[in-house]
Design a protein around this motif. Structure first.
Motif, PDB file in Angstrom:
ATOM      1  N   UNK A  50       0.829  -1.205   0.000  1.00 41.43           N
ATOM      2  CA  UNK A  50       0.000   0.000   0.000  1.00 41.43           C
ATOM      3  C   UNK A  50       0.861   1.251   0.000  1.00 41.43           C
ATOM      4  N   UNK A  51       0.480   2.279  -0.787  1.00 42.36           N
ATOM      5  CA  UNK A  51       1.260   3.508  -0.865  1.00 42.36           C
ATOM      6  C   UNK A  51       1.364   4.269   0.451  1.00 42.36           C
ATOM      7  N   UNK A  52       0.515   3.948   1.411  1.00 43.90           N
ATOM      8  CA  UNK A  52       0.608   4.630   2.704  1.00 43.90           C
ATOM      9  C   UNK A  52       1.924   4.327   3.401  1.00 43.90           C
ATOM     10  N   UNK A  53       2.510   3.182   3.065  1.00 42.22           N
ATOM     11  CA  UNK A  53       3.781   2.776   3.659  1.00 42.22           C
ATOM     12  C   UNK A  53       4.781   2.527   2.536  1.00 42.22           C
ATOM     13  N   UNK A  54       5.931   3.172   2.567  1.00 42.36           N
ATOM     14  CA  UNK A  54       6.880   3.049   1.451  1.00 42.36           C
ATOM     15  C   UNK A  54       7.530   1.674   1.377  1.00 42.36           C
ATOM     16  N   UNK A  55       7.929   1.319   0.183  1.00 39.42           N
ATOM     17  CA  UNK A  55       8.798   0.165   0.020  1.00 39.42           C
ATOM     18  C   UNK A  55      10.193   0.573   0.498  1.00 39.42           C
ATOM     19  N   UNK A  56      10.792  -0.260   1.314  1.00 37.67           N
ATOM     20  CA  UNK A  56      12.117   0.085   1.844  1.00 37.67           C
ATOM     21  C   UNK A  56      13.162  -0.963   1.483  1.00 37.67           C
ATOM     22  N   UNK A  57      12.795  -1.929   0.653  1.00 40.12           N
ATOM     23  CA  UNK A  57      13.746  -2.938   0.197  1.00 40.12           C
ATOM     24  C   UNK A  57      14.772  -2.306  -0.735  1.00 40.12           C
ATOM     25  N   UNK A  58      16.030  -2.627  -0.514  1.00 39.59           N
ATOM     26  CA  UNK A  58      17.085  -2.216  -1.430  1.00 39.59           C
ATOM     27  C   UNK A  58      17.394  -0.744  -1.485  1.00 39.59           C
ATOM     28  N   UNK A  59      17.058   0.001  -0.446  1.00 39.40           N
ATOM     29  CA  UNK A  59      17.299   1.444  -0.478  1.00 39.40           C
ATOM     30  C   UNK A  59      18.712   1.855  -0.098  1.00 39.40           C
ATOM     31  N   UNK A  60      19.514   0.928   0.399  1.00 35.68           N
ATOM     32  CA  UNK A  60      20.866   1.286   0.814  1.00 35.68           C
ATOM     33  C   UNK A  60      20.935   1.448   2.312  1.00 35.68           C
ATOM     34  N   UNK A  61      21.902   0.793   2.949  1.00 37.53           N
ATOM     35  CA  UNK A  61      21.922   0.778   4.413  1.00 37.53           C
ATOM     36  C   UNK A  61      22.186   2.145   5.024  1.00 37.53           C
ATOM     37  N   UNK A  62      23.031   2.953   4.390  1.00 35.03           N
ATOM     38  CA  UNK A  62      23.327   4.277   4.942  1.00 35.03           C
ATOM     39  C   UNK A  62      22.081   5.166   4.928  1.00 35.03           C
ATOM     40  N   UNK A  63      21.376   5.139   3.802  1.00 31.43           N
ATOM     41  CA  UNK A  63      20.163   5.950   3.694  1.00 31.43           C
ATOM     42  C   UNK A  63      19.108   5.476   4.688  1.00 31.43           C
ATOM     43  N   UNK A  64      18.887   4.160   4.743  1.00 24.73           N
ATOM     44  CA  UNK A  64      17.887   3.623   5.663  1.00 24.73           C
ATOM     45  C   UNK A  64      18.227   3.946   7.110  1.00 24.73           C
ATOM     46  N   UNK A  65      19.497   3.799   7.467  1.00 27.28           N
ATOM     47  CA  UNK A  65      19.898   4.096   8.836  1.00 27.28           C
ATOM     48  C   UNK A  65      19.669   5.563   9.157  1.00 27.28           C
ATOM     49  N   UNK A  66      20.005   6.436   8.224  1.00 23.25           N
ATOM     50  CA  UNK A  66      19.779   7.870   8.465  1.00 23.25           C
ATOM     51  C   UNK A  66      18.309   8.163   8.704  1.00 23.25           C
TER      52      UNK A  66
END
Length: 225
Positions: A50-66
């Motif tokens: 659902x678009x209410x919650x973003x897909x976060x697979x494969x976004x990059x660990x540095x970006x996700x951690x930030x």
């Protein structure tokens, strides 16, 4: 045009060094936490349905951690001197997580593969009142920007295929929900989201984009690969 490109790449360099966040998490532990606490909203492996919650697979660990650190820091006991990102859906959910927990979660999701949402055939209304092909407009803005209004091409930071630049902390956009991308661009434009670094690169870009351009580029990105 040359000055616009140079300015864009200068901002990229400054932005990539301003975060100072480096993830080195435990993927196995991150998977355990994700499956217990994150899967209900972000889906199996970070592919939310659902678009209410973003897909976060494969976004990059540095970006996700930030993002995780910034969201956690937006709580009442957060450090006002550090970047913060207010996400109402996640209010309080990270308060009891250690930085190591967040590193592990970021490492797990960064190792997953994002599924494409797929672009749609849409029309958007530009400020002349005319309705134009949204996919063509989105492709043009993503690849070439808008010289007249100073919007730089998205490819400079997020790559021609939308895969981003993980070492430079530029996230993958390809395959993300169009509605979510549109929401974030409008949040940057309105100043509701401000965790894009001291250079304010996303706020500056979004400030120059029209509603039609935002909707069009968001739709184009959702099917880009």
């Amino acid at each position: 045009m040359k000055n616009l490109v140079c300015k864009s790449f200068l901002a990229m360099g400054l932005l990539s060094t301003s975060f100072g966040v480096f993830a080195a998490g435990d993927v196995d532990n991150g998977e355990k936490i994700a499956n217990a606490e994150c899967v209900a909203c972000h889906g199996q492996g970070g592919n939310s349905s659902t678009p209410a919650f973003p897909k976060i697979a494969g976004l990059g660990d540095k970006y996700l951690l930030k993002q995780l650190l910034d969201i956690k820091n937006a709580s009442a006991n957060g450090d006002p001197k550090k970047p913060k990102r207010q996400v109402n859906e996640m209010a309080g959910l990270l308060d009891n997580k250690t930085d190591k927990d967040l590193e592990d979660i970021a490492a797990y999701y960064a190792a997953q593969s994002m599924q494409l949402s797929g672009a749609q055939d849409v029309q958007v209304q530009v400020n002349s009142g005319a309705k134009v092909d949204g996919l063509k407009l989105g492709a043009r803005v993503y690849r070439a920007g808008n010289l007249e209004t100073g919007v730089p091409a998205c490819t400079g930071c997020h790559s021609p295929t939308g895969m981003g630049n993980a070492p430079a902390v530029f996230p993958r956009l390809s395959g993300q929900h169009a509605d979510y991308i549109e929401k974030q661009l409008k949040a940057f434009r309105a100043g509701d989201r401000t965790n894009d670094g001291e250079t304010q690169v996303m706020r500056e870009v979004a400030a120059k984009m029209s509603d039609a351009e935002i909707k069009a580029v968001a739709n184009f990105i959702s099917g880009l690969n």
